[in-house]
Design a protein around this motif. Structure first.
Motif, PDB file in Angstrom:
ATOM      1  N   ALA A  81     104.044  33.693  79.338  1.00 48.03           N
ATOM      2  CA  ALA A  81     102.848  34.671  78.755  1.00 48.03           C
ATOM      3  C   ALA A  81     102.077  33.712  78.163  1.00 48.03           C
ATOM      4  O   ALA A  81     100.713  34.137  77.835  1.00 48.03           O
ATOM      5  N   ILE A  82     102.227  32.291  77.453  1.00 47.81           N
ATOM      6  CA  ILE A  82     101.290  31.580  76.957  1.00 47.81           C
ATOM      7  C   ILE A  82     100.318  31.130  77.793  1.00 47.81           C
ATOM      8  O   ILE A  82      99.239  31.245  77.627  1.00 47.81           O
ATOM      9  N   LEU A  83     100.789  30.863  78.991  1.00 49.54           N
ATOM     10  CA  LEU A  83      99.964  30.316  80.178  1.00 49.54           C
ATOM     11  C   LEU A  83      98.928  31.546  80.427  1.00 49.54           C
ATOM     12  O   LEU A  83      97.828  31.021  80.878  1.00 49.54           O
ATOM     13  N   ARG A  84      99.294  32.764  80.601  1.00 53.47           N
ATOM     14  CA  ARG A  84      98.491  33.963  80.798  1.00 53.47           C
ATOM     15  C   ARG A  84      97.343  33.898  79.875  1.00 53.47           C
ATOM     16  O   ARG A  84      96.233  34.051  79.982  1.00 53.47           O
ATOM     17  N   ASP A  85      97.916  33.898  78.565  1.00 47.95           N
ATOM     18  CA  ASP A  85      97.019  33.915  77.658  1.00 47.95           C
ATOM     19  C   ASP A  85      95.857  32.771  77.709  1.00 47.95           C
ATOM     20  O   ASP A  85      94.574  32.909  77.405  1.00 47.95           O
TER      21      ASP A  85
ATOM     22  N   GLY B 287      90.072  31.736  83.618  1.00 45.13           N
ATOM     23  CA  GLY B 287      90.157  32.884  84.185  1.00 45.13           C
ATOM     24  C   GLY B 287      91.099  32.645  85.640  1.00 45.13           C
ATOM     25  O   GLY B 287      91.051  31.423  86.036  1.00 45.13           O
ATOM     26  N   PHE B 288      91.500  33.631  85.910  1.00 43.64           N
ATOM     27  CA  PHE B 288      92.488  33.857  87.132  1.00 43.64           C
ATOM     28  C   PHE B 288      91.515  33.874  88.497  1.00 43.64           C
ATOM     29  O   PHE B 288      92.324  32.812  89.421  1.00 43.64           O
ATOM     30  N   ALA B 289      90.425  33.967  88.722  1.00 48.38           N
ATOM     31  CA  ALA B 289      89.702  33.564  89.854  1.00 48.38           C
ATOM     32  C   ALA B 289      89.409  31.851  90.094  1.00 48.38           C
ATOM     33  O   ALA B 289      89.581  31.556  91.076  1.00 48.38           O
TER      34      ALA B 289
ATOM     35  N   PRO C 167      94.177  34.930  94.209  1.00 44.92           N
ATOM     36  CA  PRO C 167      94.354  35.451  92.750  1.00 44.92           C
ATOM     37  C   PRO C 167      95.566  36.448  92.499  1.00 44.92           C
ATOM     38  O   PRO C 167      96.161  36.103  91.366  1.00 44.92           O
ATOM     39  N   LYS C 168      95.997  37.344  93.334  1.00 39.46           N
ATOM     40  CA  LYS C 168      97.110  38.279  92.836  1.00 39.46           C
ATOM     41  C   LYS C 168      98.270  37.265  93.008  1.00 39.46           C
ATOM     42  O   LYS C 168      99.183  37.757  92.228  1.00 39.46           O
ATOM     43  N   SER C 169      98.412  36.209  93.940  1.00 36.63           N
ATOM     44  CA  SER C 169      99.526  35.569  93.680  1.00 36.63           C
ATOM     45  C   SER C 169      99.764  34.818  92.522  1.00 36.63           C
ATOM     46  O   SER C 169     100.808  34.717  91.994  1.00 36.63           O
ATOM     47  N   VAL C 170      98.669  34.262  91.820  1.00 37.06           N
ATOM     48  CA  VAL C 170      98.464  33.432  90.762  1.00 37.06           C
ATOM     49  C   VAL C 170      98.892  34.538  89.424  1.00 37.06           C
ATOM     50  O   VAL C 170      99.849  33.954  88.783  1.00 37.06           O
TER      51      VAL C 170
ATOM     52  N   LEU D 141      94.741  23.764  83.986  1.00 42.55           N
ATOM     53  CA  LEU D 141      94.623  23.988  82.397  1.00 42.55           C
ATOM     54  C   LEU D 141      94.398  22.706  81.827  1.00 42.55           C
ATOM     55  O   LEU D 141      93.427  22.719  80.933  1.00 42.55           O
ATOM     56  N   LYS D 142      94.965  21.744  82.008  1.00 45.15           N
ATOM     57  CA  LYS D 142      94.636  20.137  81.444  1.00 45.15           C
ATOM     58  C   LYS D 142      93.330  20.002  81.660  1.00 45.15           C
ATOM     59  O   LYS D 142      92.429  19.371  80.417  1.00 45.15           O
TER      60      LYS D 142
END
Length: 97
Positions: A43-47, A54-56, A66-69, A91-92
Motif C-alpha cells: 500500500a505504501i509503495l502504491r502511494d 507513476g505506474f507507466a 503496467p497492468k502487471s505492476v 523508486l530509489k
C-alpha cells in the motif's frame, strides 16, 4: 475504515513537497516487508508510485506491463523478490536516495 480521498490527496501532496517524508516511507515499506507485513508495504509503495514516477514509467523501468505492476502492488498481489527489488530500485532513483 476506508481511506478518504482527502487523506490520499494529503499524503500525495506531502510526498511531492517533502523528499524526506517520501524517503522515510520508502524505508518504512522495506521494513514492513522484512517484518512480515507485505500488504501494508505494498500500500505504501502504491502511494509512492502514484505520487512520484507513476505506474507507466515504473513499468517501463522494471520492464513489465503496467497492468502487471499494478497487480504486483495490489492487496492480493504476490510480487517476486526480483520484481520487488526492481521496484525499490526505481523508486530509489526517483527519490534520489
Amino acid at each position: 475504515m476506508a481511506l478518504t480521498r482527502d487523506f490520499k490527496q494529503t499524503v500525495n501532496a506531502r510526498l511531492q513537497a517533502d523528499p524526506a517524508f517520501a524517503q522515510a516511507l520508502l524505508q518504512e515499506a522495506a521494513t514492513l516487508f522484512l517484518n512480515g507485513e507485505p500488504d501494508t508495504a505494498k500500500a505504501i509503495l502504491r502511494d509512492l508510485v502514484n505520487a512520484t514516477i507513476g505506474f507507466a514509467q515504473l513499468a517501463a523501468q522494471v520492464e513489465k506491463p503496467p497492468k502487471s505492476v499494478h497487480r504486483m502492488l495490489s492487496k492480493s498481489g504476490n510480487p517476486t523478490m526480483s520484481n520487488l527489488a526492481a521496484i525499490f530500485q526505481a523508486l530509489k532513483g526517483a527519490l534520489k536516495v
